[in-house]
Write a protein that holds these residues in place. Structure first.
Motif, PDB file in Angstrom:
ATOM      1  N   ASN A 161       0.743  -1.485   0.257  1.00  0.00           N
ATOM      2  CA  ASN A 161      -0.171  -0.252   0.618  1.00  0.00           C
ATOM      3  C   ASN A 161       0.813   1.688  -0.107  1.00  0.00           C
ATOM      4  O   ASN A 161       0.580   2.252  -0.356  1.00  0.00           O
ATOM      5  CB  ASN A 161      -0.890  -0.377   0.862  1.00  0.00           C
ATOM      6  CG  ASN A 161      -2.655  -1.098   0.928  1.00  0.00           C
ATOM      7  OD1 ASN A 161      -2.591  -1.114  -0.525  1.00  0.00           O
ATOM      8  ND2 ASN A 161      -2.773  -1.392   2.092  1.00  0.00           N
ATOM      9  N   TYR A 212       1.751   2.104  -3.814  1.00  0.00           N
ATOM     10  CA  TYR A 212       0.935   1.855  -4.256  1.00  0.00           C
ATOM     11  C   TYR A 212       0.524   3.727  -4.118  1.00  0.00           C
ATOM     12  O   TYR A 212       0.230   4.466  -4.858  1.00  0.00           O
ATOM     13  CB  TYR A 212      -0.399   1.278  -3.974  1.00  0.00           C
ATOM     14  CG  TYR A 212      -1.168   1.403  -4.413  1.00  0.00           C
ATOM     15  CD1 TYR A 212      -2.008   1.013  -6.287  1.00  0.00           C
ATOM     16  CD2 TYR A 212      -2.673   2.592  -4.114  1.00  0.00           C
ATOM     17  CE1 TYR A 212      -3.124   1.755  -6.798  1.00  0.00           C
ATOM     18  CE2 TYR A 212      -3.815   2.687  -4.814  1.00  0.00           C
ATOM     19  CZ  TYR A 212      -4.279   2.056  -5.433  1.00  0.00           C
ATOM     20  OH  TYR A 212      -5.561   2.755  -6.103  1.00  0.00           O
ATOM     21  N   SER A 213       0.530   4.574  -2.915  1.00  0.00           N
ATOM     22  CA  SER A 213       0.415   5.334  -2.843  1.00  0.00           C
ATOM     23  C   SER A 213       1.096   6.583  -2.739  1.00  0.00           C
ATOM     24  O   SER A 213       1.103   7.385  -3.397  1.00  0.00           O
ATOM     25  CB  SER A 213       0.191   5.201  -1.137  1.00  0.00           C
ATOM     26  OG  SER A 213      -0.526   4.728  -0.830  1.00  0.00           O
ATOM     27  N   TYR A 243       2.823   5.653  -5.951  1.00  0.00           N
ATOM     28  CA  TYR A 243       2.690   5.975  -7.370  1.00  0.00           C
ATOM     29  C   TYR A 243       1.240   6.808  -7.591  1.00  0.00           C
ATOM     30  O   TYR A 243       1.408   8.068  -8.553  1.00  0.00           O
ATOM     31  CB  TYR A 243       2.550   5.558  -7.685  1.00  0.00           C
ATOM     32  CG  TYR A 243       1.709   4.615  -9.424  1.00  0.00           C
ATOM     33  CD1 TYR A 243       3.064   4.431  -9.655  1.00  0.00           C
ATOM     34  CD2 TYR A 243       0.420   4.504  -9.284  1.00  0.00           C
ATOM     35  CE1 TYR A 243       2.220   4.972 -11.278  1.00  0.00           C
ATOM     36  CE2 TYR A 243      -0.131   4.613 -10.483  1.00  0.00           C
ATOM     37  CZ  TYR A 243       1.177   4.406 -12.055  1.00  0.00           C
ATOM     38  OH  TYR A 243       0.555   4.441 -13.194  1.00  0.00           O
TER      39      TYR A 243
END
Lengths: 800, 319
Positions: free
Chosen positions: B191, B194-195, B197
């Protein structure tokens, strides 16, 4: 459809500590929007409440202890559960906090439970069991994957990179009025949430994109077609300027003031500057370390920006004037003249540069000097030397004048400096661009920022930016869907974007409204709705006459559907979930955020392809696929909240707050007799947000508005206090994308949900949250419908 | 020996019959912070011992500090250095100046630096500081791997994102003419990756995954934990890098990033992988052809069920 665990916990009052702990731990893992707790001993109306909770839930967690087995209601409770197993999509997981062999109930033993002898292990297993089969976050990432042929995967402007042809093909003009304002020869500020199309709008103003849009070859051709500007795009990424870390300001402050280094003074000052914002930029003047540090940082950032902008001009012009297919004509002579004049402006006459490349090399060297200076400043035995050539605030103005005077193709063109992601700059860095907004003569800054991303409206000297005078009022990209005209504009905009994206992928039918047909039926039998509406009126002691049936239907139909979907017999035939389908519904759910709409469309395509439907050839997407997509996207966006760094440490709190407000609105939807539907709440005492004790909730609301999680409605529709002297209430609307997962209506309808700042604040306090939640719900369920609205108040007070 | 990484079973003085000049280690709630201390040879000693600890309170950390002190008792003069987790620069700067004073006029002094539980971005800054004082060549780095994590199910290692920032002293010269390339050295915090990105919105991304991982049984775990970002970016953007050899990591980074497809980008690297990879990143940055920004993201909180336990292999590294 959805496989959404929706657990509630049943436990004996003697085990409330375990229940609370479990509740907390599950919430930390975002297992569910909210958790019901049913206390078997204390709740007199437990049977009714259990039944109600079960109809919303898909999983019951039983905390199995001796107390639980001995509790009065337990037998009846699990009898009820077992009778519901076959009727509804319901699961029961016994959590054995006692030895399984000691459990008396054969029923409990027969179900696959989880031993909790070791709490951590038990919890880990439970989390694994509760994890939905489909992870909405994973699905969202799949539909935006570059490997999918889904046209709606391109939900972010960045995926186009420097592919100007693709940007031109994908670009759709927003409403003309907004776009025309952007093209005006004035500084402009664009505000919009994440995914509202700010970057595409700015990039559309670059010459490369315009050439493709207008289908011509040169800037001269563009001018002939009436284009009177040239745009240069600057993405102000975190790290795009060398100073981001505030330690450098302190180091510079100590160096400039020649004060001896004191670690405690350093830390205090750093904390102060870390909290520097719009409101206290001026206050730093009293602190010599800070004021000297900020002045130094401002000067360094200005020089850096000047050099980087000049470098961008030179590189871009070089690129556009390449010998093969030049877009702008700049011959060697012109380049030499410009380079010499720029050298003069840089005060480097002794080493005059005669080409753009030489100048670029020089600028790289200067930037390296700045970089080294900043490095040396923070190293233990650093020796910082500020030896780069100094420039001032008028530097870029003068450079543009040189360019315009010497390049024929640029004459009479307005220079637009397109500053994207302004919110990533530090407040003192923002003041540089604000100063340009106020004073630049030869160019117009076009600034795009998130809401609340402009931390100051002052220049470094404290001159305020005045809208209407220095620049027009900001263009807001988030569409106010309460305004019919704006809603229509937004929908037309979406239709155009979708058409472009589908065309790029070579789809047969590029009409999104045909791809996403409306759901024109009613999800539950009409008869049941009519019957329930009558019951709602009668149970509330209100009149029910045949002539007014149409009105009742208009106000109560949706609420009746939500209520019927809670009934077991209806659930068995029609499922538990409200249907969301159709282009118009999706456009509303997206709350004016293009990226959300793209996600809804992409997820619908994904579901439809799974069902074997050939969407590419033009087959419409069935409502079931659309609705399933809506729930997945809804959940995915809700779960994104804690992962958004823009919220800093408040992400989980904002998530919890949204879930709690959703829960309050759902209770109203299920119980209020006349005005059940709502997705807004009204803060009755917003002036209290400015009190120091309410700082946290104030920041949380501001962040939520900045990231378009909440919309702050303009004053025309808020609810007002009884007397004119009090401050006006503030109305907030939840982003509608959360409606499906929170199981509330996505329509605004009624806004009489009065909440005070204290109450909101108490929702963030775990110790009193539940109690406070109950108080708010109890009030809102029966909220007086005779409260005057702001519209009425305005009319009464003759106020615009 | 320069540019070496060797496994050690016991931590001895670097030079026979001579105390190390300084021993530095980080105290943490993780048991691993005791790693090298449990492997100290009976006659190990240092003239000065610094235990770096953080201002955020932790009972577990305090407990570990007591054990550390016991283990180090009689082996050198112990001093606790309190560092504000959010503001490490001034404390590190002062510490480095202290170190310099202690080493004054010493011939070929040795610093032993146990980095096992250092916060990654702090470690980078600290190493850079030592390097700037030309002390890195006198430093041997010690790192102890975890045996495993306290849960064997695939749960996130951290939740939420508190902030993203360029690591101080590791900011590159950003060019407005270039698009952004995000290079994520992935670990188990899907996560968090992902965050990052989502918030950086790069034009291109490269994902670097440790292969082979520390343990054979961890194979596939990083891919699983980073499923979201892998989907978003595309599997073809996943490249393999070594899990523990910093010198290999540096070479691999160079090999991957010198590709001309990536030359015309602003490079943003975010280290979410192992600390040994982080050392590799530091080596790479010293020779990086393109100025690079290092980005760090601080999670809102770590998953308490994901703490490491037990001690794995211990490595001695000379950069």
């Amino acid at each position: 459809m959805m496989n959404q665990p929706y657990p509630f916990i049943s436990y004996s009052s003697a085990d409330s500590e375990i229940a609370d702990q479990l509740c907390e731990d599950l919430k930390k893992h975002q297992i569910t929007p909210w958790i019901y707790k049913i206390n078997l001993d204390e709740n007199k109306q437990w049977a009714k409440q259990i039944d109600e909770a079960l109809s919303d839930s898909s999983i019951v967690l039983g905390i199995i202890t001796k107390n639980y087995e001995n509790s009065a209601g337990m037998i009846e409770f699990y009898a009820q559960i077992s009778s519901n197993f076959n009727k509804a999509d319901l699961g029961y997981i016994p959590l054995f906090f006692t030895q399984i062999k000691n459990v008396k109930s054969k029923f409990l033993k027969s179900i696959e439970g989880i031993p909790f002898k070791n709490y951590s292990e038990g919890l880990a297993k439970l989390i694994e069991r509760l994890k939905p089969k489909e992870d909405s976050g994973i699905l969202l990432s799949k539909i935006e994957s570059p490997s999918t042929p889904n046209p709606f995967r391109r939900a972010r402007a960045e995926v186009f990179g420097n592919d100007y042809l693709l940007i031109a093909r994908a670009f759709a003009m927003p409403e003309k009025e907004k776009y025309d304002r952007l093209l005006e020869a004035t500084p402009t500020i664009i505000l919009g949430g994440r995914g509202s199309g700010k970057t595409m709008m700015l990039k559309s103003l670059t010459p490369e994109v315009q050439l493709y849009i207008k289908k011509v070859k040169t800037v001269r051709d563009l001018k002939k077609l009436g284009l009177n500007y040239i745009g240069f795009y600057f993405r102000l990424e975190i790290g795009s300027l060398l100073i981001y870390d505030n330690n450098i300001i302190l180091e510079a402050g100590f160096a400039q003031s020649r004060q001896e280094f004191d670690i405690n003074q350093y830390k205090t000052a750093l904390k102060k500057i870390n909290n520097l914002n719009y409101y206290n930029l001026k206050s730093i003047g009293e602190d010599p370390i800070l004021s000297m540090g900020i002045n130094a940082a401002w000067t360094i950032s200005l020089n850096e920006l000047n050099f980087k902008i000049l470098k961008k001009f030179l590189k871009k012009l070089k690129e556009l004037s390449q010998k093969t297919n030049p877009i702008i004509n700049i011959n060697e002579n012109i380049e030499k003249v410009i380079s010499e004049k720029v050298s003069q402006r840089l005060n480097i006459q002794n080493v005059t540069k005669s080409s753009f490349n030489e100048l670029i090399e020089f600028l790289d060297g200067e930037l390296s000097l700045i970089s080294s200076y900043l490095q040396e400043l923070v190293l233990p035995y650093g020796a910082p030397k500020p030896i780069w050539h100094k420039t001032d605030i008028k530097f870029i103005d003068d450079i543009i004048e040189i360019l315009k005077q010497n390049i024929d193709d640029l004459q009479n063109l307005n220079f637009f400096l397109l500053f994207d992601e302004f919110e990533n700059l530090r407040p003192y860095q923002q003041t540089i661009i604000i100063e340009w907004v106020k004073t630049a003569k030869n160019f117009f800054p076009k600034i795009s920022s998130k809401y609340e991303g402009i931390y100051t409206n002052l220049t470094l000297q404290g001159q305020p930016l005045q809208y209407g005078q220095d620049c027009p009022f900001p263009i807001e990209l988030d569409y106010d869907l309460l305004d019919k005209r704006k809603k229509r504009n937004y929908q037309n905009f979406l239709i155009q974007i979708c058409h472009n994206l589908m065309e790029i992928e070579g789809w047969n039918n590029t009409n999104i409204t045909e791809m996403l047909p409306n759901f024109n039926e009613v999800e539950v039998p009409q008869k049941s709705i009519d019957k329930l509406i009558k019951e709602i009126r009668e149970n509330a002691g209100l009149d029910y006459t045949a002539e007014k049936k149409v009105d009742y239907y208009k106000y109560l139909k949706n609420a009746a559907i939500f209520r019927l979907l809670k009934k077991r017999d209806i659930q068995k035939k029609f499922g538990k979930l409200k249907i969301y389908a159709g282009f118009k519904t999706f456009s509303l759910l997206s709350s004016g955020i293009i990226r959300i709409f793209m996600n809804l469309a992409a997820m619908s395509v994904y579901r439809a392809i799974d069902e074997g439907i050939n969407v590419k050839l033009g087959e419409p997407i069935p409502f079931k696929c659309q609705s399933s997509a809506a729930y997945t996207v809804s959940k995915g966006w809700l779960e994104k909240i804690p992962e958004n760094y823009d919220f800093q440490e408040y992400g989980l709190k904002i998530y919890q707050l949204i879930v709690d407000i959703g829960y309050i609105l759902r209770q109203k939807l299920l119980h209020h007799p006349t005005e059940p539907e709502s997705i807004c709440f009204t803060l009755i005492d917003p002036s209290n947000l400015n009190k120091h004790k309410n700082q946290k909730i104030n920041v949380i609301l501001r962040y939520a508005v900045r990231e378009s999680i909440l919309y702050c409605r303009r004053q025309s529709s808020a609810i007002v206090p009884k007397s004119k002297g009090e401050t006006k209430p503030k109305e907030y609307i939840l982003n509608r994308i959360y409606a499906p997962i929170l199981r509330i209506s996505h329509r605004t309808q009624w806004n009489r949900n009065h909440i005070s700042v204290d109450e909101l604040k108490n929702l963030l306090n775990e110790k009193i949250r539940q109690k406070n939640l109950n108080i708010i719900i109890a009030r809102i369920k029966r909220e007086d419908t005779n409260v005057i609205t702001l519209d009425e108040w305005v009319e009464k007070n003759n106020e615009e | 020996m320069k540019n070496s990484i060797i496994e050690i079973n016991h931590l001895k003085n670097y030079k026979l019959n001579e105390s190390d000049a300084i021993f530095i280690c980080w105290a943490s709630p993780e048991d691993r912070c005791l790693g090298s201390l449990l492997k100290l040879s009976s006659n190990y000693s240092a003239e000065k011992i610094f235990i770096i600890t953080y201002s955020h309170k932790s009972t577990k950390r305090e407990k570990n500090i007591s054990i550390m002190k016991k283990k180090l008792d009689g082996r050198g003069i112990i001093e606790k250095i309190l560092v504000d987790e959010d503001i490490p620069l001034p404390s590190f700067k002062l510490l480095c100046k202290r170190i310099m004073t202690l080493l004054y006029k010493k011939k070929e002094p040795i610093i032993t630096l146990d980095i096992t539980t250092a916060i990654k971005w702090h470690l980078l800054i600290f190493i850079k500081y030592l390097d700037s004082m030309d002390l890195l060549k006198s430093t041997r780095i010690i790192y102890t791997e975890p045996n495993d994590y306290s849960t064997n199910i695939f749960q996130p290692m951290s939740f939420g994102l508190k902030r993203i920032f360029p690591i101080p002293t590791f900011t590159g010269e950003y060019d407005f003419n270039k698009e952004n390339l995000l290079i994520l050295i992935l670990g188990f915090e899907g996560n968090r990756a992902y965050s990052l990105y989502e918030n950086i919105d790069p034009a291109k991304t490269i994902l670097l995954i440790a292969d082979p991982p520390y343990h054979k049984k961890w194979k596939g775990r990083a891919e699983f934990m980073n499923q979201k970002i892998i989907n978003l970016v595309g599997e073809e953007k996943v490249k393999k890098i070594d899990a523990r050899n910093p010198f290999k990591v540096a070479l691999q980074l160079e090999e991957i990033l010198k590709n001309k497809d990536y030359q015309n980008f602003n490079h943003f690297i975010s280290p979410l992988g192992t600390k040994l990879q982080l050392l590799g990143l530091y080596i790479y940055l010293k020779t990086a052809p393109i100025t690079t920004n290092l980005l760090y993201s601080v999670p809102m909180r770590h998953n308490e069920f994901f703490y490491s336990y037990g001690l794995g292999k211990t490595w001695e590294i000379k950069l």
